[in-house]
Design a protein around this motif. Sequence first.
Motif, PDB file in Angstrom:
ATOM      1  N   UNK A 222       0.822  -1.206   0.000  1.00  0.00           N
ATOM      2  CA  UNK A 222       0.000   0.000   0.000  1.00  0.00           C
ATOM      3  C   UNK A 222       0.856   1.255   0.000  1.00  0.00           C
ATOM      4  N   UNK A 223       1.881   1.275   0.840  1.00  0.00           N
ATOM      5  CA  UNK A 223       2.699   2.474   0.974  1.00  0.00           C
ATOM      6  C   UNK A 223       3.680   2.638  -0.181  1.00  0.00           C
ATOM      7  N   UNK A 224       3.860   1.571  -0.967  1.00  0.00           N
ATOM      8  CA  UNK A 224       4.697   1.699  -2.159  1.00  0.00           C
ATOM      9  C   UNK A 224       4.072   2.644  -3.180  1.00  0.00           C
ATOM     10  N   UNK A 225       2.804   2.970  -3.010  1.00  0.00           N
ATOM     11  CA  UNK A 225       2.174   3.951  -3.875  1.00  0.00           C
ATOM     12  C   UNK A 225       2.895   5.286  -3.860  1.00  0.00           C
ATOM     13  N   UNK A 226       3.537   5.594  -2.749  1.00  0.00           N
ATOM     14  CA  UNK A 226       4.296   6.845  -2.653  1.00  0.00           C
ATOM     15  C   UNK A 226       5.388   6.877  -3.718  1.00  0.00           C
ATOM     16  N   UNK A 227       6.046   5.749  -3.939  1.00  0.00           N
ATOM     17  CA  UNK A 227       7.106   5.689  -4.940  1.00  0.00           C
ATOM     18  C   UNK A 227       6.581   5.866  -6.351  1.00  0.00           C
ATOM     19  N   UNK A 228       5.461   5.211  -6.649  1.00  0.00           N
ATOM     20  CA  UNK A 228       4.868   5.360  -7.980  1.00  0.00           C
ATOM     21  C   UNK A 228       4.464   6.814  -8.203  1.00  0.00           C
ATOM     22  N   UNK A 229       3.895   7.420  -7.181  1.00  0.00           N
ATOM     23  CA  UNK A 229       3.509   8.825  -7.302  1.00  0.00           C
ATOM     24  C   UNK A 229       4.701   9.726  -7.518  1.00  0.00           C
ATOM     25  N   UNK A 230       5.817   9.398  -6.888  1.00  0.00           N
ATOM     26  CA  UNK A 230       6.988  10.270  -6.989  1.00  0.00           C
ATOM     27  C   UNK A 230       7.590  10.264  -8.381  1.00  0.00           C
ATOM     28  N   UNK A 231       7.554   9.104  -9.049  1.00  0.00           N
ATOM     29  CA  UNK A 231       8.175   9.038 -10.378  1.00  0.00           C
ATOM     30  C   UNK A 231       7.234   9.506 -11.478  1.00  0.00           C
ATOM     31  N   UNK A 232       5.978   9.741 -11.118  1.00  0.00           N
ATOM     32  CA  UNK A 232       5.024  10.267 -12.100  1.00  0.00           C
ATOM     33  C   UNK A 232       4.645  11.717 -11.788  1.00  0.00           C
ATOM     34  N   UNK A 233       4.267  11.974 -10.546  1.00  0.00           N
ATOM     35  CA  UNK A 233       3.774  13.312 -10.196  1.00  0.00           C
ATOM     36  C   UNK A 233       4.889  14.346 -10.040  1.00  0.00           C
ATOM     37  N   UNK A 234       6.018  13.957  -9.434  1.00  0.00           N
ATOM     38  CA  UNK A 234       7.066  14.951  -9.191  1.00  0.00           C
ATOM     39  C   UNK A 234       7.717  15.452 -10.487  1.00  0.00           C
ATOM     40  N   UNK A 235       8.061  14.583 -11.442  1.00  0.00           N
ATOM     41  CA  UNK A 235       8.566  15.120 -12.714  1.00  0.00           C
ATOM     42  C   UNK A 235       7.529  15.981 -13.437  1.00  0.00           C
ATOM     43  N   UNK A 236       6.270  15.567 -13.368  1.00  0.00           N
ATOM     44  CA  UNK A 236       5.178  16.362 -13.948  1.00  0.00           C
ATOM     45  C   UNK A 236       5.111  17.740 -13.309  1.00  0.00           C
ATOM     46  N   UNK A 237       5.196  17.772 -11.952  1.00  0.00           N
ATOM     47  CA  UNK A 237       5.171  19.055 -11.248  1.00  0.00           C
ATOM     48  C   UNK A 237       6.396  19.903 -11.600  1.00  0.00           C
ATOM     49  N   UNK A 238       7.571  19.266 -11.674  1.00  0.00           N
ATOM     50  CA  UNK A 238       8.782  20.005 -12.023  1.00  0.00           C
ATOM     51  C   UNK A 238       8.698  20.582 -13.434  1.00  0.00           C
TER      52      UNK A 238
END
Length: 428
Positions: free
Chosen positions: A140-156
Motif C-alpha cells: 500500500x505504501x509503495x504507492x508513494x514511490x509510484x507517485x513520486x516518479x510520475x507526479x514529481x517530474x510532472x510538477x517540475x
Amino acid sequence: MRFRFFYGWVIVAVTFVTMAIGVNARTAFSLFFPPIIDEFGWERGVTAGAFSFGFLVSAGMSPLIGRMMDRFGPRAVMELGVALMAGGLLLAPLTTQPWHLYLTIGVLVGAGSICLGYSGQSLYLPNWFNRRRGLAMGLAFAGVGIGSITLLPWAQHMIEKDGWRTACTAMGVLVLVVLVPINLLLRKRPEDIGLRPDGDAAPSASSAEPVSNIVDPDWAGVDWTLKRAIATARFWWLATGFFGGLYVWYAVQVHQTKYLLDIGFSPNVAVWALGAVSLLGIPGQILLGHVSDRVGREWIWSTSCLGFAICLAALIALARFPTLTLVYVMVVAQGALGYGVTSVMGAVVMEIFQGKHYGSIFGTIMLAALAGGAAGPWVTGMLHDLTGSYTLAFAIGIAVCGLSGVSIWMAAPGKIRAVAGQLHRAQA
C-alpha cells in the motif's frame, strides 16, 4: 457482502492511490522550495519553516484524527483530509507573504496530510491483515514511490514551464478529482462486511484451533486505553523511536534538492535524486514489509535507520567529493532501506496496543512522530543558516538514527505478539 477475492486488497489498492497522490502533493514542497526562495528572497529557515509548521499542525490534529477514526471510520477521515489538502494547494498560489505560506502549506496541507498520509492509513489498514500485515502495508505504501516518479517530474515540468503557482494549482485539482470518489470504497475492518483478517474463513466446530501469536498473554489481555498506554515505558519508547524516524526522514527530504544544487549538481540531477529515492522505496517497502512478517518489526526498523544514517553520511561526504557515485549511495540507502520504516510503523503499535482504542493510542504516538517531522527540516535549516553548512545538521541526524533504532528494540513489539515467521515463540 461476498467477493471472489479478499476485499482487503481493495483497501490496499485505495490506500496505494491515496498515498501516491496525497503524500507526493506534500512532498512537492521540495520542488516549490527553490523557486519560492528565488522569487521572494526569504531565508531558508523561514521558508522551510512553513513545511515544519505543517508538522506541528499535523501533530496537534493527530490525536483528534485517531479518535475520529475510532468513532467514524476511514471514509470520513480521508474525505476530510482531501478537502483540507486540496484547499491548501489551491490557495497557496495566492502567497505574497510568509504567513500565507504558513497558512496554506502549513495549516491546510499539513492538516490534510495527517489524514491522507502514513499516519491516517496506519489507523485502519492493519485491521485487515494479521499474517501478511507487513506485506500489505508495504504494498500500500509503495504507492508513494509510484507517485513520486510520475507526479514529481510532472510538477517540475510545470514549474519550469509555467511557474510553481500553476503546478500547485494542478496538484490541488488532482487531489480533489481522484481521491474524493475512491475513498468512498473504504471500510474500517473486515468484520464490518462479514469478513475476517487475511480473508480467512470463519472457524467451525471441525476446524483446527487457530495458532495464537500472543507471546505475553498478560499484556495482550489488557484493555489498552490511551490513559493506560501513556503510563507504560513502551509507549514512550515508541514515541522516541517515531520522533527520530520522522526527524531524519524529513530533514533529508526537504533540504536534499537545495543542497545538491548548492554543491554544484544540475537541477535535473537534483530532481532525479528526489524521484529515484521514492522509486527505490517501492521494492524496498514491499520487500522489507514482507521480511518483517518473517523476522520481526524491530529488525526492519533498525535496518531503515541504518539506511538513513548511510544517506546522511553520504550527504556529508558529497560536500567534499561531489561525485555521482556518492549520490547513488545516498539515493539507494535512503530509498531502498530508509523508506522501509513505513511498512512497519502501524504494525509496531498495533502489536503492542491492539484493541478498540488503537486509533487514539496510535494518533497520540504520532504527536511525537510529527514533532520529529517538524523539528527535522527546521533544525536543519536553522543550523545551515547559523553555520553556513549542512555538516553539523546531518551529523546530528546520524545520532538521531541510532536513538530511533534502539528505542524500537526497547519497546519490543515482538515480545507481545509474534509475527507469522516467529510463531514458534508464541507456542513455546
